[in-house]
Design a protein around this motif. Sequence first.
Motif, PDB file in Angstrom:
ATOM      1  N   SER A  98      85.696  34.694  14.941  1.00 23.54           N
ATOM      2  CA  SER A  98      86.643  33.863  15.674  1.00 23.54           C
ATOM      3  C   SER A  98      86.282  33.834  17.166  1.00 23.54           C
ATOM      4  CB  SER A  98      88.064  34.392  15.494  1.00 23.54           C
ATOM      5  OG  SER A  98      88.225  35.600  16.186  1.00 23.54           O
ATOM      6  N   ILE A  99      86.822  32.874  17.851  1.00 24.14           N
ATOM      7  CA  ILE A  99      86.571  32.714  19.277  1.00 24.14           C
ATOM      8  C   ILE A  99      87.074  33.939  20.050  1.00 24.14           C
ATOM      9  CG2 ILE A  99      87.177  31.336  21.312  1.00 24.14           C
ATOM     10  CD1 ILE A  99      85.195  29.938  19.557  1.00 24.14           C
ATOM     11  N   LYS A 100      88.240  34.469  19.677  1.00 23.10           N
ATOM     12  CA  LYS A 100      88.784  35.636  20.372  1.00 23.10           C
ATOM     13  C   LYS A 100      87.845  36.830  20.244  1.00 23.10           C
ATOM     14  CE  LYS A 100      93.673  34.515  19.936  1.00 23.10           C
ATOM     15  NZ  LYS A 100      94.955  34.952  19.369  1.00 23.10           N
ATOM     16  N   THR A 101      87.307  37.056  19.072  1.00 21.00           N
ATOM     17  CA  THR A 101      86.397  38.174  18.847  1.00 21.00           C
ATOM     18  C   THR A 101      85.115  37.983  19.647  1.00 21.00           C
ATOM     19  OG1 THR A 101      87.290  38.395  16.621  1.00 21.00           O
ATOM     20  CG2 THR A 101      85.219  39.524  17.081  1.00 21.00           C
ATOM     21  N   LEU A 102      84.613  36.764  19.669  1.00 24.50           N
ATOM     22  CA  LEU A 102      83.396  36.461  20.405  1.00 24.50           C
ATOM     23  C   LEU A 102      83.596  36.674  21.908  1.00 24.50           C
ATOM     24  CD1 LEU A 102      80.509  35.425  20.208  1.00 24.50           C
ATOM     25  CD2 LEU A 102      81.412  33.112  20.443  1.00 24.50           C
ATOM     26  N   LEU A 103      84.723  36.217  22.442  1.00 23.58           N
ATOM     27  CA  LEU A 103      85.010  36.412  23.861  1.00 23.58           C
ATOM     28  C   LEU A 103      85.199  37.887  24.203  1.00 23.58           C
ATOM     29  CD1 LEU A 103      87.373  33.416  24.650  1.00 23.58           C
ATOM     30  CD2 LEU A 103      85.002  33.743  25.382  1.00 23.58           C
ATOM     31  N   LEU A 146      81.821  39.491  24.351  1.00 20.88           N
ATOM     32  CA  LEU A 146      81.121  39.074  25.565  1.00 20.88           C
ATOM     33  C   LEU A 146      81.627  39.852  26.781  1.00 20.88           C
ATOM     34  CD1 LEU A 146      79.133  37.159  26.957  1.00 20.88           C
ATOM     35  CD2 LEU A 146      81.028  35.560  27.227  1.00 20.88           C
ATOM     36  N   VAL A 147      82.935  39.989  26.901  1.00 20.64           N
ATOM     37  CA  VAL A 147      83.521  40.720  28.028  1.00 20.64           C
ATOM     38  C   VAL A 147      83.112  42.188  27.982  1.00 20.64           C
ATOM     39  CG1 VAL A 147      85.700  41.546  28.996  1.00 20.64           C
ATOM     40  CG2 VAL A 147      85.449  39.148  28.375  1.00 20.64           C
ATOM     41  N   LEU A 148      83.182  42.803  26.813  1.00 25.82           N
ATOM     42  CA  LEU A 148      82.822  44.214  26.692  1.00 25.82           C
ATOM     43  C   LEU A 148      81.327  44.450  26.942  1.00 25.82           C
ATOM     44  CD1 LEU A 148      85.014  45.267  23.653  1.00 25.82           C
ATOM     45  CD2 LEU A 148      85.328  45.879  26.052  1.00 25.82           C
ATOM     46  N   THR A 149      80.511  43.457  26.669  1.00 26.76           N
ATOM     47  CA  THR A 149      79.079  43.575  26.918  1.00 26.76           C
ATOM     48  C   THR A 149      78.764  43.430  28.403  1.00 26.76           C
ATOM     49  OG1 THR A 149      78.607  42.654  24.732  1.00 26.76           O
ATOM     50  CG2 THR A 149      76.816  42.613  26.336  1.00 26.76           C
TER      51      THR A 149
END
Length: 54
Positions: free
Chosen positions: A2-7, A10-13
């Motif tokens: 999902s978009i939420k998981t992807l975002l 990305l933030v955690l990376t």
Amino acid sequence: MSIKTLLAALVLTAAPGLAMAECSWGANHQTTMSCAEGSTWDATTQACVPVVSS
């Protein structure tokens, strides 16, 4: 994925890199200078100079 998981991924990376850049951004870096025995650091000439004792 999902978009939420992807975002979130990305933030955690990106967060550690951004935090590290923020800590050193604009800071003056200083190094410790040690001179040989009988000499001292002269900030004006940026070199070790002999200690003059009278």
